[in-house]
Design a protein around this motif. Structure first.
Motif, PDB file in Angstrom:
ATOM      1  N   ASP A  95       0.828  -1.205   0.000  1.00 21.59           N
ATOM      2  CA  ASP A  95       0.000   0.000   0.000  1.00 21.59           C
ATOM      3  C   ASP A  95       0.865   1.259   0.000  1.00 21.59           C
ATOM      4  O   ASP A  95       0.584   2.220  -0.716  1.00 21.59           O
ATOM      5  N   VAL A  96       1.921   1.243   0.810  1.00 21.19           N
ATOM      6  CA  VAL A  96       2.822   2.398   0.883  1.00 21.19           C
ATOM      7  C   VAL A  96       3.533   2.597  -0.455  1.00 21.19           C
ATOM      8  O   VAL A  96       3.644   3.723  -0.949  1.00 21.19           O
ATOM      9  N   LYS A  97       4.007   1.504  -1.055  1.00 20.08           N
ATOM     10  CA  LYS A  97       4.665   1.609  -2.359  1.00 20.08           C
ATOM     11  C   LYS A  97       3.711   2.174  -3.407  1.00 20.08           C
ATOM     12  O   LYS A  97       4.093   3.013  -4.221  1.00 20.08           O
ATOM     13  N   GLU A  98       2.473   1.715  -3.391  1.00 15.67           N
ATOM     14  CA  GLU A  98       1.477   2.187  -4.351  1.00 15.67           C
ATOM     15  C   GLU A  98       1.186   3.672  -4.143  1.00 15.67           C
ATOM     16  O   GLU A  98       1.084   4.435  -5.098  1.00 15.67           O
ATOM     17  N   ALA A  99       1.072   4.083  -2.887  1.00 17.51           N
ATOM     18  CA  ALA A  99       0.828   5.502  -2.588  1.00 17.51           C
ATOM     19  C   ALA A  99       2.003   6.363  -3.050  1.00 17.51           C
ATOM     20  O   ALA A  99       1.809   7.460  -3.593  1.00 17.51           O
ATOM     21  N   ALA A 100       3.223   5.875  -2.850  1.00 19.81           N
ATOM     22  CA  ALA A 100       4.408   6.617  -3.285  1.00 19.81           C
ATOM     23  C   ALA A 100       4.432   6.738  -4.804  1.00 19.81           C
ATOM     24  O   ALA A 100       4.746   7.804  -5.350  1.00 19.81           O
ATOM     25  N   LYS A 101       4.074   5.660  -5.483  1.00 25.13           N
ATOM     26  CA  LYS A 101       4.045   5.683  -6.946  1.00 25.13           C
ATOM     27  C   LYS A 101       2.998   6.691  -7.435  1.00 25.13           C
ATOM     28  O   LYS A 101       3.253   7.475  -8.349  1.00 25.13           O
ATOM     29  N   ASP A 102       1.823   6.691  -6.803  1.00 27.51           N
ATOM     30  CA  ASP A 102       0.768   7.634  -7.177  1.00 27.51           C
ATOM     31  C   ASP A 102       1.199   9.077  -6.922  1.00 27.51           C
ATOM     32  O   ASP A 102       0.911   9.971  -7.715  1.00 27.51           O
ATOM     33  N   ALA A 103       1.892   9.296  -5.809  1.00 27.65           N
ATOM     34  CA  ALA A 103       2.357  10.653  -5.482  1.00 27.65           C
ATOM     35  C   ALA A 103       3.389  11.126  -6.499  1.00 27.65           C
ATOM     36  O   ALA A 103       3.367  12.285  -6.923  1.00 27.65           O
ATOM     37  N   ARG A 104       4.304  10.236  -6.901  1.00 27.26           N
ATOM     38  CA  ARG A 104       5.292  10.584  -7.924  1.00 27.26           C
ATOM     39  C   ARG A 104       4.618  10.957  -9.240  1.00 27.26           C
ATOM     40  O   ARG A 104       4.995  11.926  -9.892  1.00 27.26           O
TER      41      ARG A 104
END
Length: 65
Positions: free
Chosen positions: A49-58
């Protein structure tokens, strides 16, 4: 969805099954293993979930002028 989210969800399901079987057959060891698998699956899913959120933020930052 990324691989950590999928693997974490699968691990949680495996843990639930193990825990239930342990309760049915009266095996404290199997029940405990199932609870540990569920916890590990939850952690792995949170990592995903954290990785996905970071990818979305990027992606969001890249779109801004």
């Amino acid at each position: 969805m990324n691989k950590d989210q999928v693997k974490g969800s699968a691990e949680k399901v495996k843990g639930s099954i193990k825990e239930t079987i342990g309760k049915v057959v009266g095996s404290d060891k199997m029940e405990t293993e199932g609870m540990a698998d569920k916890a590990a699956g939850s952690i792995q899913k949170k990592v995903g979930d954290v990785k996905e959120a970071a990818k979305d933020a990027r992606k969001a930052l890249a779109r801004k002028p």
